[in-house]
Design a protein around this motif. Structure first.
Motif, PDB file in Angstrom:
ATOM      1  N   CYS A  25     -17.445  16.547 -23.552  1.00 35.16           N
ATOM      2  CA  CYS A  25     -16.348  16.758 -22.548  1.00 35.16           C
ATOM      3  C   CYS A  25     -16.004  15.839 -21.910  1.00 35.16           C
ATOM      4  N   CYS A  27     -15.772  15.211 -18.795  1.00 35.71           N
ATOM      5  CA  CYS A  27     -16.958  14.545 -17.736  1.00 35.71           C
ATOM      6  C   CYS A  27     -18.069  13.848 -18.214  1.00 35.71           C
ATOM      7  N   CYS A  38     -16.380  23.407 -20.623  1.00 34.77           N
ATOM      8  CA  CYS A  38     -17.804  22.915 -20.099  1.00 34.77           C
ATOM      9  C   CYS A  38     -18.311  23.745 -19.370  1.00 34.77           C
ATOM     10  N   CYS A  41     -18.515  21.322 -15.634  1.00 31.14           N
ATOM     11  CA  CYS A  41     -17.614  21.081 -14.964  1.00 31.14           C
ATOM     12  C   CYS A  41     -16.307  22.043 -15.231  1.00 31.14           C
TER      13      CYS A  41
END
Ligand SMILES: [Zn+2]
Length: 131
Positions: A25, A27, A38, A41
């Motif tokens: 991801c 993040c 995800c 997040c």
């Protein structure tokens, strides 16, 4: 050639093309099993990144008795859960085990892409080796 679908299609297509690709991801979290969003997040900004087929043995089992879809695998065989170096994703695979030596948890391994024959179809499979 693209023959798989679903959230993990890039994984299977990558193996078919000779590469291990795994989802990360935006993040930074690695997502496995593959998902389209995800869980940390909520982002759908997921990249599939090629990873070296190196890792360590997280868990293993030796199979002595045949069960469904193993008709074309020589007995006994060892299935392992490998922790992939770098991303920490754990993948199921087989261990090349010509000498039938018990694996050691944490042992270094490297993978090559092989296949498991199921019916009339070859399913790409990571075959792990010690070293
Ligand atoms: Zn995320």
């Amino acid at each position: 050639m693209t023959i798989y679908d679903g959230a993990d299609a890039p994984y299977w297509n990558g193996l078919t093309e000779g590469r291990l690709v795994l989802p990360q991801c935006a993040c930074g979290d690695w997502l496995w099993p593959a998902v389209s969003q995800c869980g940390t997040c909520g982002s759908e900004n997921i990249q599939w990144l090629e990873q070296a087929m190196r890792g360590t043995i997280f868990s293993w089992t030796r199979t002595w008795h045949r069960f469904g879809f193993t008709e074309n695998i020589d007995l006994p065989f060892i299935s392992i859960v490998a922790t992939v170096e770098g991303c920490g994703i754990r993948l199921l695979g087989r261990l090349d085990d010509p000498d039938q030596i018990d694996p050691v948890i944490g042992e270094n391994i490297y993978g090559k892409i092989g296949a498991t024959r199921v019916g009339e179809r070859d399913i790409p499979t990571i075959i792990w080796r010690r070293g």
